[in-house]
Write an enzyme that holds these catalytic residues in place. Structure first.
Site, PDB file in Angstrom:
ATOM      1  N   ASN A   1      -4.375   2.621  -3.881  1.00  0.00           N
ATOM      2  CA  ASN A   1      -4.737   3.583  -2.838  1.00  0.00           C
ATOM      3  C   ASN A   1      -4.525   5.010  -3.314  1.00  0.00           C
ATOM      4  OD1 ASN A   1      -1.876   3.208  -2.844  1.00  0.00           O
ATOM      5  ND2 ASN A   1      -1.792   4.279  -0.888  1.00  0.00           N
TER       6      ASN A   1
ATOM      7  N   CYS B   1      -1.943   6.907  -3.129  1.00  0.00           N
ATOM      8  CA  CYS B   1      -0.631   7.215  -3.709  1.00  0.00           C
ATOM      9  C   CYS B   1      -0.099   6.086  -4.594  1.00  0.00           C
ATOM     10  CB  CYS B   1       0.373   7.533  -2.606  1.00  0.00           C
ATOM     11  SG  CYS B   1      -0.127   8.928  -1.582  1.00  0.00           S
TER      12      CYS B   1
ATOM     13  N   GLU C   1       0.668   2.923  -4.296  1.00  0.00           N
ATOM     14  CA  GLU C   1       1.655   1.898  -3.940  1.00  0.00           C
ATOM     15  C   GLU C   1       1.032   0.665  -3.282  1.00  0.00           C
ATOM     16  OE1 GLU C   1       1.539   4.241  -0.041  1.00  0.00           O
ATOM     17  OE2 GLU C   1       1.082   4.483  -2.162  1.00  0.00           O
TER      18      GLU C   1
END
Length: 1047
Positions: free
Chosen positions: A670, A672, A674
Site C-alpha cells: 500500500n 506506506c 505495511e
C-alpha cells in the site's frame, strides 16, 4: 600514506554526527596554531624544523586516535583537541600549547556569557531578568506609532524589529562585565536609541526619544504628588471582541487567567513569565483572538525549556475549544452540565452537521453524555489538542462543534452502529479511546459517525494491460482518494516501451506516461479538503521500463516522464538477490512477452523466469534488455539515496507467508508498505487500521498482559465493525472487504516504552522486548479474531487458507526457509507463550479476518496522544515540529526527566542540545549510560533496527512501515543494510533517511559563542551575530506530518 585501519576510523563532530577521521584537519589546525603563536604570515612558508614538528605531532595524535578507536572507544573532536594539547607539551612547545589552551578557555568562557544570565535594574531599584521581548515590544510600539499602523504589524516591519533586537542584545552583552551581569534600564533605552539611528530609522528614533521624555515628565509629576510609579500589573490594552465592541484588559487580569492554566504545575511553570511575554506582543485595539494566540505562543515558546508548558498551552487551547463549541470557558462552574447539554443537542441536530442521521435514534444520549469524563482532557499535550483542532474536530461554518471527549464519543458511536447493545459498546469503545490505549487510523477518526463513514485506510489495486482498465483504476484512485484513503497501485502488467499494440499495429509508450497521469490525478483530488491524494506505484524489477521507473522522482530530465508527487516502490523477487550474490546478469522483459511471470513467486517464478531467458537466447522473445544485476542494484540504491525512492519491498516473503495464498497473489503493498493483500481485476484489497499505544500498557518493568489482552480484544472488535459500517467508494473495494475482512492492528510508542523500561534501542534487551511484545499482540489478536468468528462467523474465503490448514504466522517462516535455504534466511523462531490453546481455537472456530496485523507509520495519531511514531527510534531529542498552526520546538520529555533528577537540566544544557542538533554524544555532563539509552535514530546501528523488525515480522502476518537510517550512507553500507533486511525475513521497507534531512532550529544559539567564526580569529567577526538557518531538507517522507491515509 594513510593505512587501511586509519581510513576506517570515524570520530564524533560537535553536531553529534560520526564522520570519517581526517589527519589533514589536525595538521591544518596545528599549522594555524604555530603561525599564530610565532607570527608567521599565511603566505610565508614554514621553517623546515617547524613543519617537521607539526608532522611529528600530527602522527603522534593520529596514532593515539586510531588506537583508542580500535579499542572500541568513541573519540570526539574535544578529545582530539586534548590530545593535541598534551602532545604540544610533551614535545616542548609550551608557548604554542599555552596559546592553544587560552583559546580553548576563551571558547568555554563564551558559553557562560549569554543574555539569559543578564539582569535589569529598574528605576525603583528592583532587579528583574533581562527579557529581549520587552525590547521587541517597545520597538514595535515605536514603529506602529511612527507609521500609524492599524491592525497587525506588517511582516516586513517585524523582520526589521527582529534584526534591531538582535543587534541591541549583542550591544547589551558587550556592555555587561562577566562579574556583574546587570544593566540599568536607562542604559538599555540609550542603546535602543543609538541602534535606531545607526540603521537610519531617524523618525522612529525621534518618536522614541519624545516618548521617553514624556514618560520622564509623568514620573516627575508622580514624585511631586507623592505617588509611586505604576507597576507593570497596571498596564492595560484595549481589546477588540468578536462583536466589534472593545474592553480593557489589564496585566493583572491576564496574569489571573494564565495562573489558572499553570495551576497544575506550580513548581515548573511561571504564569508571570507568560504574562510578560504575551503582553509584550499586545497593541491597542488588538483582537481577542490575537490575545489568545499570544498567550498560547508564550507557553509554546517555553516548551523546549520545560515540557510542562506543553500542557499549559493545551489548557489554553482547550479553553478556546470550549468557548467555540459550548460558548463557555473550560473554567465555568457549570461546565459539565453545559457539556452534556451541548453533546445531546449536537447529536440531535446532527443532520445539519453532516453526522449520521441514525445516531440520535439508536443511542441513549443521556447515558453517553454521563459517561464522558472531562478530566481526560488533561492527558493531552499542546500538539495533540492542536492537531485535533486543526484537522479532526467536526466544524460548521468555521466553528468547531466538538470537544475532545465529544470527538472520542462520536467516533465510538460510529463504530458501535452494528452492535446489539449499541450504547453499552459505545461507552466501552469510548473508554478505550479516551484513555489513549488504542487509536483508530485517521480516516476512521475523520469519518466515524459521519454521514459518509469511509473508515478504511488502505486500498491496493492492480492495473490490467488495456486502456479501459487503466483509466478505470485511475478513476477509482480519484474516488478512493476523495474519501481519505491511501492507495497502492501495481503497474507491472502494463506492456513496456516499444511493445507491439496489435489493434493499431503501433508501438507502446510503456508504463511511464500512465504513471504521470496517476500522479496528476492524485494532486487534483484532495482528501476531503484536508490534503492532496496519496498514491504509491509499484513495479516489479524485471519490467523493461524499470530503469526509467527508477528516475520518476528525479528533479532533472524530461518533465513528461517525471512524477514528483506519487511515491514509487520496487517489487523485488528473491531471484534478483540470488543473481546479485552470484554477480550474474538480470533480464528485463515486457510483461506481454512473459505471461504468468508477475503472478508467480518462489520456485514457480524461478522456473518461468529462466524459461523466458532461454526464449531470449533462442530469439523467441525479441524485446528485452540484459543488465548486470550489480549495476541495476547500484542504480536502485543511488536513486533511493538521491530521491528517497523507490522503496524496497520483497515479493517472495510477502506471498509465501501470506495466509490467503489459496485465493490469489500479493502483487504490491500500500501507500506506506505495511499492507500485503491479494488484489485482482475484480477485487481492490482494503485494510482498516488502528494502533495500540504500548506506553499505556507498561507496568513496572514489563507489559501488563491482562490489560493488553483486553485492549486487543476491544480493538479487534472495533476494526471488525469498520468493515460492516464502512462506506465503499467502489464496488471492487466493497466485495473484497466483505469477502476477506482484512484488518491491520499495529503499535505506536515503541520507543517510549523502551524509555520507560530504561532500555536502549541499540541493545539485545530492545530486540527481546520487540519480540515479546509482538508475540503477545499476535497471540491475543488471533484469539480475538477466533472468538469473533465464534460469535459472528468466519470470513467467507476462510476455507483453504493457511489458517484453515493449521498454519499460524510463526509457522510460515519454515515455508520461506524451505524455498530460500538457511543461508538466505536468518530469522529467530523462538517463542515464550504456549500456542497450543490458540491453535485449538483456530481449529474449532476459524478466523474472522484473513489478515490481522500490520504496523503503520502513525505519523498523526501518535501526535494526538503524545507518543513516538509507530516503531520509530527517536529522531532528535530536540526538534522543530510543524503543523497547520506553525513551528515550535519539542524536547524529549523522558530525557529531561532524567536530567532533572541528576540536577543538570538548565539553560546551558538546552543550548548544548541545540548546538549538537539534539544529540547527546558530545555533551560531557551527561553520563554514558544515559547517552546509550538516549541514542537517536542516526546513532543506532541499522542492524539493531532491522533485528527488532525481524523479531516483529515473525509474529505479524502482514508488514511494517520500517524506516531505515544512516548518518552518512555510502554504496557499500546501503547495499549491506538492504541485503540484511532481506535476509532477516522482512517483507517490506519504507523510507531511507539520511542525517542531512533536518537540523535543530538554532535561531537562539549564539554562534560566536560556539566558535563558528574562523578558527584562529581573536576578535569577534562582523558576521558573528547572524542567525543560523536550518539546513535544507534532503528527500524524506513527504507525509512526515500526518500520513492521514494510513494512520
Amino acid at each position: 600514506m594513510v593505512d587501511l585501519q586509519e581510513k576506517q576510523c570515524t570520530i564524533v563532530k560537535r553536531n553529534g554526527m560520526f564522520v570519517p577521521f581526517d589527519r589533514n584537519r589536525i595538521f591544518q589546525a596545528l599549522e594555524a596554531a604555530f603561525r599564530d603563536t610565532r607570527r608567521i604570515d599565511d603566505h610565508m612558508p614554514l621553517p623546515e624544523d617547524l613543519e617537521s614538528s607539526i608532522r611529528s605531532i600530527t602522527h603522534q595524535v593520529v596514532k593515539e586516535v586510531v588506537q583508542k578507536i580500535t579499542d572500541g572507544q568513541v573519540v570526539t573532536v574535544e578529545r582530539i583537541q586534548d590530545m593535541v594539547e598534551s602532545q604540544l607539551y610533551v614535545n616542548g612547545l609550551q608557548d604554542v600549547a599555552r596559546d592553544y589552551i587560552v583559546y580553548r578557555d576563551d571558547r568555554k568562557a563564551h558559553r557562560k556569557k549569554s543574555w539569559q544570565s543578564l539582569s535589569v535594574v529598574r528605576r525603583c531599584g528592583t532587579v528583574v531578568h533581562f527579557n529581549p521581548m520587552k525590547i521587541s515590544a517597545a520597538l514595535e510600539k515605536a514603529f506602529r506609532a511612527t507609521d500609524k499602523t492599524e491592525g497587525m504589524t506588517p511582516s516586513s516591519v517585524r523582520e526589521e524589529i527582529n534584526a534591531l533586537t538582535q543587534n541591541i542584545v549583542a550591544e547589551i552583552e558587550e556592555c555587561c562585565p562577566q562579574q556583574d551581569r546587570r544593566i540599568d534600564i536607562e542604559k538599555i533605552q540609550d542603546i535602543v536609541e543609538q541602534q535606531l539611528m545607526v540603521v537610519g530609522h531617524y523618525a522612529v528614533a525621534k518618536n522614541y526619544i519624545l516618548y521617553r521624555e514624556a514618560r520622564a515628565r509623568v514620573r516627575d509629576n508622580r514624585e511631586e504628588d507623592g505617588s509611586t510609579e505604576k507597576t507593570i500589573a497596571e498596564e492595560a490594552v484595549e481589546v477588540l471582541s468578536k462583536d466589534g465592541s472593545t474592553y480593557t484588559m489589564t496585566h493583572s487580569q491576564l496574569l489571573a487567567h494564565l495562573a489558572r492554566a499553570c495551576s497544575r504545575f506550580p513548581e515548573t511553570t511561571d504564569a508571570a513569565l507568560l504574562t510578560d511575554m504575551a503582553f509584550a506582543n499586545f497593541y491597542s485595539g488588538i483582537k481577542e483572538s490575537e490575545v489568545v494566540l499570544a498567550c498560547i505562543m508564550a507557553a509554546r515558546a517555553n516548551i523546549e525549556k520545560e515540557p510542562d508548558y506543553a500542557f499549559v498551552a493545551a489548557e489554553l487551547l482547550l479553553d478556546v475549544v470550549y468557548k467555540e463549541a459550548l460558548g463557555k470557558s473550560k473554567y465555568a462552574e457549570d461546565l459539565e452540565q453545559a457539556h452534556r447539554d451541548h453533546f445531546k443537542r449536537y447529536i440531535a441536530e446532527g443532520d445539519t452537521y453532516r453526522l449520521n442521521a441514525e445516531l440520535k435514534h439508536l443511542f441513549d444520549l443521556d447515558a453517553l453524555a454521563d459517561a464522558m469524563d472531562l478530566s481526560r482532557d488533561l492527558q493531552f499535550s499542546y500538539m495533540g489538542i492542536q492537531n485535533l483542532y486543526d484537522r479532526y474536530f467536526n466544524h460548521h461554518e468555521g466553528c468547531r462543534l466538538e470537544t475532545p471527549q465529544i470527538f472520542w464519543m462520536r467516533v465510538a458511536m460510529g463504530l458501535a452502529l452494528n452492535e446489539q447493545d449499541k450504547t453499552s459498546w459505545a461507552i466501552t469503545f469510548y473508554n478505550l479511546l479516551s484513555t489513549f490505549r488504542y487509536t483508530p487510523a485517521t480516516p476512521t477518526l475523520f469519518n466515524s459517525g459521519m454521514r459518509h463513514s469511509q473508515l478504511s485506510s488502505c486500498y491496493l489495486s492492480t492495473v490490467q494491460d488495456n486502456l479501459v482498465n487503466i483509466y478505470k483504476v485511475i478513476a477509482d484512485n480519484a474516488m478512493l482518494s476523495k474519501w481519505a484513503g491511501g492507495i497502492g497501485n501495481d503497474w507491472t502488467a502494463i506492456r513496456a516501451t516499444g511493445a507491439l499494440i496489435k489493434g493499431t499495429n503501433g508501438r507502446s509508450q510503456g508504463v511511464i506516461p500512465f504513471i504521470k497521469v496517476t500522479n496528476d490525478t492524485a494532486v487534483a483530488v484532495n482528501q476531503g479538503g484536508k490534503r492532496k491524494g496519496a498514491v504509491c506505484v509499484y513495479l516489479e524489477v524485471w519490467h523493461l521500463d524499470y530503469e526509467d521507473f527508477l528516475e520518476l522522482r528525479k528533479n532533472t530530465g524530461d518533465e513528461r516522464r517525471r512524477a514528483h508527487d506519487v511515491n514509487i516502490a520496487s517489487w523485488i523477487p528473491d531471484l534478483f538477490f540470488k543473481r546479485l550474490q552470484q554477480k550474474g546478469t538480470w533480464t528485463l522483459f515486457s510483461p506481454d512477452d512473459v505471461p504468468g511471470l508477475h503472478d508467480a513467486y518462489g520456485e514457480e517464478f524461478e522456473r518461468l523466469y529462466e524459461e523466458y531467458e532461454r526464449k531470449v537466447d533462442t530469439g523467441e522473445i525479441r524485446l528485452f534488455k540484459k543488465v548486470e544485476a550489480e549495476d541495476l542494484w547500484r542504480k536502485m540504491l543511488s536513486m533511493l539515496f538521491e530521491t528517497g525512492h523507490p522503496w524496497m519491498t520483497f515479493k517472495d516473503p510477502s506471498n509465501i507467508r501470506s495466509a490467503q495464498d489459496h485465493k490469489g497473489v500479493v502483487r504490491c503493498s500500500n501507500l506506506c508498505t505495511e499492507i500485503l493483500l491479494n488484489c485482482s481485476e475484480t477485487e481492490t484489497a482494503v485494510c482498516n487500521l488502528g494502533s495500540i499505544n504500548l506506553v499505556q500498557h507498561i507496568v513496572g518493568d514489563g507489559l501488563d498482559e491482562e490489560k493488553l489482552s483486553e485492549t486487543i480484544s476491544i480493538a479487534v472488535r472495533m476494526l471488525d465493525n469498520v468493515i460492516d459500517i464502512n462506506f465503499y467508494p467502489t464496488k471492487e473495494a466493497k466485495e473484497a472487504n466483505f469477502a476477506h475482512r482484512a484488518i491491520g492492528l499495529g503499535v505506536m510508542g515503541f520507543q517510549d516504552a523502551l524509555y520507560k523500561l530504561d532500555i536502549s534501542y541499540a541493545s539485545q534487551e530492545a530486540v527481546e522486548f520487540a519480540d515479546y511484545s509482538s508475540e503477545l499482540i499476535s497471540y491475543y489478536a488471533i484469539q480475538a479474531s477466533c472468538l469473533l468468528a465464534k460469535e459472528r462467523g468466519t470470513y467467507s474465503s476462510y476455507k483453504g487458507s493457511k489458517w484453515d490448514r493449521g498454519l499460524l504466522p510463526i509457522d510460515t517462516i519454515q515455508l520461506l526457509a524451505n524455498y530460500r535455504g538457511e543461508a538466505n534466511l536468518q530469522m529467530d523462531t523462538s517463542s515464550r507463550k504456549d500456542w497450543e490453546p490458540i491453535r485449538s481455537l483456530v481449529k474449532e472456530h476459524g478466523m474472522r479476518h484473513c489478515q490481522l496485523m500490520a504496523i503503520a507509520p502513525t505519523a498523526t495519531i501518535s501526535n494526538i496522544i503524545g507518543v513516538t511514531q509507530s516503531i520509530e527510534p527517536t529522531y532528535k531529542h530536540l526538534f522543530v515540529k510543524s503543523n497547520l498552526s506553525g513551528e515550535f520546538t519539542i524536547p524529549n520529555v523522558y530525557l529531561i526527566e532524567k536530567l532533572k533528577k541528576l540536577g543538570i537540566w538548565d539553560a546551558d544544557m538546552l543550548d548544548d542540545l541545540k548546538y549538537f542538533d539534539g544529540s547527546l554524544l558530545e555533551i560531557e555532563r551527561i553520563p554514558d549510560h544515559l547517552k546509550h539509552i538516549f541514542l537517536t535514530a542516526f546513532e543506532i546501528e541499522p542492524e539493531w533496527i532491522i533485528e527488532c523488525a525481524s523479531r516483529r515480522q515473525k509474529w505479524i502476518d502482514m508488514g511494517q512501515s520500517l524506516n531505515l537510517y544512516l548518518a552518512q550512507p555510502d554504496g557499500k553500507k546501503l547495499s549491506n543494510m538492504y541485503l540484511t533486511a532481506w535476509k532477516k525475513g522482512l517483507k517490506t521497507t519504507y523510507y531511507l533517511r539520511s542525517s542531512s534531512a533536518t537540523t535543530v532550529e538554532k535561531s537562539f544559539v549564539d554562534i560566536n559563542k560556539r566558535g563558528i567564526q574562523p578558527r584562529w580569529m581573536k576578535n569577534k567577526s562582523a558576521s558573528a551575530g547572524i542567525i543560523v538557518e536550518r539546513a535544507k531538507k534532503a528527500p524524506v517522507c513527504s507525509l512526515e506530518e500526518g500520513c492521514e491515509a494510513c494512520q
